[in-house]
Enzyme design. Sequence first.
Site, PDB file in Angstrom:
ATOM      1  N   THR A 101     -12.876 -22.309  10.058  1.00 13.40           N
ATOM      2  CA  THR A 101     -11.817 -22.095  11.436  1.00 13.40           C
ATOM      3  C   THR A 101     -10.522 -20.820  10.494  1.00 13.40           C
ATOM      4  OG1 THR A 101     -10.459 -21.765  13.138  1.00 13.40           O
ATOM      5  CG2 THR A 101     -10.420 -23.936  11.736  1.00 13.40           C
ATOM      6  N   ARG A 102      -9.900 -19.821  11.253  1.00 13.39           N
ATOM      7  CA  ARG A 102      -8.670 -19.279  10.792  1.00 13.39           C
ATOM      8  C   ARG A 102      -7.738 -19.103  12.056  1.00 13.39           C
ATOM      9  NH1 ARG A 102     -11.448 -14.453  13.655  1.00 13.39           N
ATOM     10  NH2 ARG A 102      -9.420 -13.218  14.193  1.00 13.39           N
ATOM     11  N   ALA A 108     -16.985 -15.268  11.738  1.00 16.68           N
ATOM     12  CA  ALA A 108     -16.408 -14.640  11.040  1.00 16.68           C
ATOM     13  C   ALA A 108     -16.241 -13.119  11.030  1.00 16.68           C
ATOM     14  CB  ALA A 108     -16.281 -14.506  10.099  1.00 16.68           C
ATOM     15  N   VAL A 118      19.565   4.141   4.399  1.00 16.14           N
ATOM     16  CA  VAL A 118      18.969   3.544   2.766  1.00 16.14           C
ATOM     17  C   VAL A 118      19.000   4.005   1.857  1.00 16.14           C
ATOM     18  CG1 VAL A 118      16.185   3.539   3.200  1.00 16.14           C
ATOM     19  CG2 VAL A 118      17.847   2.903   5.436  1.00 16.14           C
ATOM     20  N   ILE A 167      12.656  10.288   8.882  1.00 20.27           N
ATOM     21  CA  ILE A 167      11.813  10.422   9.379  1.00 20.27           C
ATOM     22  C   ILE A 167      10.057  10.237   8.995  1.00 20.27           C
ATOM     23  CG2 ILE A 167      10.794  13.157   8.631  1.00 20.27           C
ATOM     24  CD1 ILE A 167      13.511  14.325   7.601  1.00 20.27           C
ATOM     25  N   HIS A 170     -13.325 -26.082  20.715  1.00 20.77           N
ATOM     26  CA  HIS A 170     -13.103 -25.921  19.046  1.00 20.77           C
ATOM     27  C   HIS A 170     -13.702 -27.965  19.157  1.00 20.77           C
ATOM     28  CE1 HIS A 170     -10.826 -22.700  18.945  1.00 20.77           C
ATOM     29  NE2 HIS A 170     -11.916 -22.229  18.463  1.00 20.77           N
ATOM     30  N   ARG A 179       8.419   9.407  -0.838  1.00 23.56           N
ATOM     31  CA  ARG A 179       8.628   9.285   0.703  1.00 23.56           C
ATOM     32  C   ARG A 179       8.425   7.868   1.092  1.00 23.56           C
ATOM     33  NH1 ARG A 179      10.514  13.539   3.744  1.00 23.56           N
ATOM     34  NH2 ARG A 179      10.247  15.932   2.731  1.00 23.56           N
ATOM     35  N   ARG A 209     -20.901 -19.214  17.795  1.00 30.24           N
ATOM     36  CA  ARG A 209     -20.933 -17.495  18.258  1.00 30.24           C
ATOM     37  C   ARG A 209     -19.767 -16.524  17.151  1.00 30.24           C
ATOM     38  NH1 ARG A 209     -18.980 -14.263  21.535  1.00 30.24           N
ATOM     39  NH2 ARG A 209     -20.364 -13.083  23.222  1.00 30.24           N
ATOM     40  N   HIS A 248      -8.222 -25.388  19.108  1.00 30.91           N
ATOM     41  CA  HIS A 248      -8.216 -25.821  20.670  1.00 30.91           C
ATOM     42  C   HIS A 248      -9.233 -26.336  21.105  1.00 30.91           C
ATOM     43  CE1 HIS A 248      -4.797 -22.727  20.900  1.00 30.91           C
ATOM     44  NE2 HIS A 248      -6.203 -22.367  20.055  1.00 30.91           N
TER      45      HIS A 248
HETATM   46  S1  PPS Z   1      11.594   9.757   4.662  1.00 30.95           S
HETATM   47  O1  PPS Z   1      10.327  11.238   4.190  1.00 30.95           O
HETATM   48  O2  PPS Z   1      11.442   9.404   5.952  1.00 30.95           O
HETATM   49  O3  PPS Z   1      11.764   9.474   2.782  1.00 30.95           O
HETATM   50  O4  PPS Z   1      13.060  10.315   4.821  1.00 30.95           O
HETATM   51  P1  PPS Z   1      13.926   9.880   5.082  1.00 30.95           P
HETATM   52  O5  PPS Z   1      14.448   8.971   3.651  1.00 30.95           O
HETATM   53  O6  PPS Z   1      14.449   9.766   6.374  1.00 30.95           O
HETATM   54  O7  PPS Z   1      15.580  11.476   4.329  1.00 30.95           O
HETATM   55  C1  PPS Z   1      15.901  12.775   5.664  1.00 30.95           C
HETATM   56  C2  PPS Z   1      17.274  12.493   5.570  1.00 30.95           C
HETATM   57  O8  PPS Z   1      17.354  13.342   4.111  1.00 30.95           O
HETATM   58  C3  PPS Z   1      17.766  14.240   3.721  1.00 30.95           C
HETATM   59  N1  PPS Z   1      17.182  15.082   3.508  1.00 30.95           N
HETATM   60  C4  PPS Z   1      15.574  16.586   3.510  1.00 30.95           C
HETATM   61  N2  PPS Z   1      14.859  15.810   4.382  1.00 30.95           N
HETATM   62  C5  PPS Z   1      13.610  15.604   4.808  1.00 30.95           C
HETATM   63  N3  PPS Z   1      13.267  16.590   3.526  1.00 30.95           N
HETATM   64  C6  PPS Z   1      13.844  17.597   2.356  1.00 30.95           C
HETATM   65  N4  PPS Z   1      12.857  17.814   1.990  1.00 30.95           N
HETATM   66  C7  PPS Z   1      15.281  16.288   2.514  1.00 30.95           C
HETATM   67  N5  PPS Z   1      16.077  17.024   1.424  1.00 30.95           N
HETATM   68  C8  PPS Z   1      16.817  15.970   2.352  1.00 30.95           C
HETATM   69  C9  PPS Z   1      17.779  14.964   5.721  1.00 30.95           C
HETATM   70  O9  PPS Z   1      19.294  15.791   5.687  1.00 30.95           O
HETATM   71  C10 PPS Z   1      17.293  13.787   6.628  1.00 30.95           C
HETATM   72  O10 PPS Z   1      18.306  13.369   7.271  1.00 30.95           O
HETATM   73  P2  PPS Z   1      18.178  12.986   8.523  1.00 30.95           P
HETATM   74  O11 PPS Z   1      19.139  11.753   8.982  1.00 30.95           O
HETATM   75  O12 PPS Z   1      16.295  12.751   8.635  1.00 30.95           O
HETATM   76  O13 PPS Z   1      18.478  14.400   8.891  1.00 30.95           O
END
Ligand code: PPS
Length: 573
Positions: free
Chosen positions: A199-200, A296, A437, A478, A207, A452, A293, A204
Site C-alpha cells: 500500500t501507499r 497501482a 529575491v 513575474i 483495508h 528565470r 481493485r 482504514h
Molecule cells: S522572473 O522572470 O520571475 O525571474 O522575474 P523576477 O525575478 O520577478 O524579476 C523581475 C524584475 O526584474 C526587473 N527586470 C526584468 N523583468 C523582466 N524581464 C527583464 N528582462 C528584466 N530585467 C529587469 C523588473 O523590474 C522586474 O520587477 P517587477 O517587480 O516584476 O516589476
Amino acid sequence: MSPTPSDAPLEPPGEPPVLYVAESERLRLETEALPEWVLTPRQLADLELLLEGGLAPLTGYLTEAEYLAVLERMRLPDGRLWTLPVVLDLPEERARDLGPGARLLLREPEGMALAVLAIADLYRPDRREEARAVYGTVDPDHPGVRRLLESTHPVYAGGRLLGLRAPHHYDFRPLRLTPRELRHRFRALGWQRVLAFQTRNPMHRAHVELTFRAAREVEANLLLHPTVGPTRLGDVDHYTRVRCYERVLRRYPEATTMLALVPLAMRMAGPREAVHHAIVRRNYGATHFLVGRDHAGVPCDRAGRPYHPPYAAQELALALAAEIGLAIVPMAEMVYVAERAQYAPRPEVAPGETVLTISGSELRRRLDEGLEIPDWFTYPEIARELRRSRPPRHERGFAVFFTGLSGAGKSTLAHALGEHLRVNGGRAVSLLDGDFVRQHLSSELGFSRAHRDLNIRRIAFVAAEIARAGGIVLCAPIAPYAVTRREAREMVESAGGGFVEIHVATPLEVCERRDRKGLYARARAGLLKGFTGIDDPYESPERPDLVLDTTALRPEEAVHRILLKLEALGYVR
Ligand code: PPS
C-alpha cells in the site's frame, strides 16, 4: 476466484543475491577519481532495492536492449519476466563525458557513496513510447506519464552495479527490513505461508477487512508491506503513514501479522506495476501477494474514462503468477454496507443495500475543513494521526503566488495582503518579492529562461520550507513560464502547504504606461533585451485561483478580493 492454499509454493524461490562488493574492492573503488552523480529520491529508492536484491534478477540498470524488450514483451532478452523499466536517467550535461566502459559513482544527496555503475551503454529513450507501453497512454494528466515526460532526464545509463554500502536511514529503522532480514525473520518465526500486502496509503477499516479476509482465505500469515519510497504527488507522507500502520497493526492478531517497510518508488503503472510489486515481494520472501481493485492505478482521466479496467492488474498478475513465483490473491473492493453495519466485497452487496465509501479526495476535504471522519470509515486513532499531519487549512502554512508582468501590481498587492494578514495575527507572514529575491537569493542570475526558472525554483524552495513550518509566504515574481509555476506548486504542496495562484493580469499597455522603473522605455528603445512582454514571453496561467486586473482596482479592493478567496479556500477565517 482465489487460489486454493495448495497453489502456493511452500518454499519461496532462493534468497536473492545482494549487489555489494567485498570490502577491499570497496576501498579501491572509493579511492578512484570517478565521475559522480547525486541520486534523486526516486533513483535512491530504486538503487536501494537493487542493491539489497529486491529487484532480482536485475543486477543493475536496464541496457537499451533490455529496456526495449521490457517495453515490447515485458521480458528481459533472455525471456525472463520483467515488466517495468528500471533505469538510471541522467541529464545531457552529465552523460556527455561518459561512455560504455566508464564507471559512475552514485552518491546519496547527503554525499555518501553508495555504488559504482559500470556503464554498458547510454541511450536516449523515446519517452512517449515508454509511456504508451508502460501506462497505456501518453495523457499528460496521468501523473506517472507526466513525471516520465516532464521530470525524467533524457539519457538512460544501463549497466551492472557494484554496491558499496546501503543507504542510511534515520527513520523507522527497525521496520526497514531487507529481503534477507525479512526472510530470516519468517524462518525464525516458522512462517511458511506469507501473504504480502502493498500500500501507499494509510490503512482504514476497508483495508483491514480486506487483508484479514484474504489471509484467512489462503491460510497465510500477513505481511503489511507498505512502500516508503516516493509515491504519487499529494499522497500522505510516509512518516504519517507509518505512524498509522503502527497503530493499525494493533488491530490484528499479534502472532500472525507483521509490518515492514519497502523503499519502492511507485510508478502508478497499474497492471505492469502489480506484477512488479509481486516480484519484489517474492524477493522479500512472501509466498502470496494480494492484488485488489485497480492496483497501482490512477482511476480515470479528465473525462472520467478509466486508464485501465479496474481488474486488469489482477488478470495480468494471475496470468503470470507461476513465473513470478508466488500465488496471486485477487480480492474485490471492500465496501461498508450500512444496513449490516459491516464490510463486504462489493459483488456480494445485495440490491437495495446502501454502500458507504469515502474517497481519498473526500477524506482530504474533510481534513482540510476540520469535518467529521466517521468511525465506520477508519479507527479513531488513525483519524487522529491524519488530523495531526493535515490540520484544517486555517491552521496550515500556505503560499500565495502572484504572477504577472512587470508593473502589474504584484509587489503592491503582496505587500498590502501581508499587512492585512499580520494584523489578523496567528501565523508568521513572509514576503518573497521579485526584486527582493533578486537582491538576496538570486543576485547572480539574469533573465534567460534557464535563469528565470532557477529563480522561481529557489523561490519555491524557500516558500515550501516556510509553508512546511506552518507559515504564510507571499511570492511576487513575474514567473512567466507555466511549467515552472506548476513545479513551484508541486514543491509547496508536497511540503504539505497550500498554494494559491493569483494572476495579476493587468494588461501590458497599462503596465507600460505606469513604467515606474523606466524599464519598458528602455526595453522599447532596445537598451534592455529580453524584457517580459516586449521581447520575452509571458504564458498566462490557464487555471489560476484568482485573476485580478489592477487597471481600475485599488489595492484595498484587490486585497479584499484575495482575502475572500483565501476564506473561501479555508486558509483564513
Ligand atoms: S522572473 O522572470 O520571475 O525571474 O522575474 P523576477 O525575478 O520577478 O524579476 C523581475 C524584475 O526584474 C526587473 N527586470 C526584468 N523583468 C523582466 N524581464 C527583464 N528582462 C528584466 N530585467 C529587469 C523588473 O523590474 C522586474 O520587477 P517587477 O517587480 O516584476 O516589476
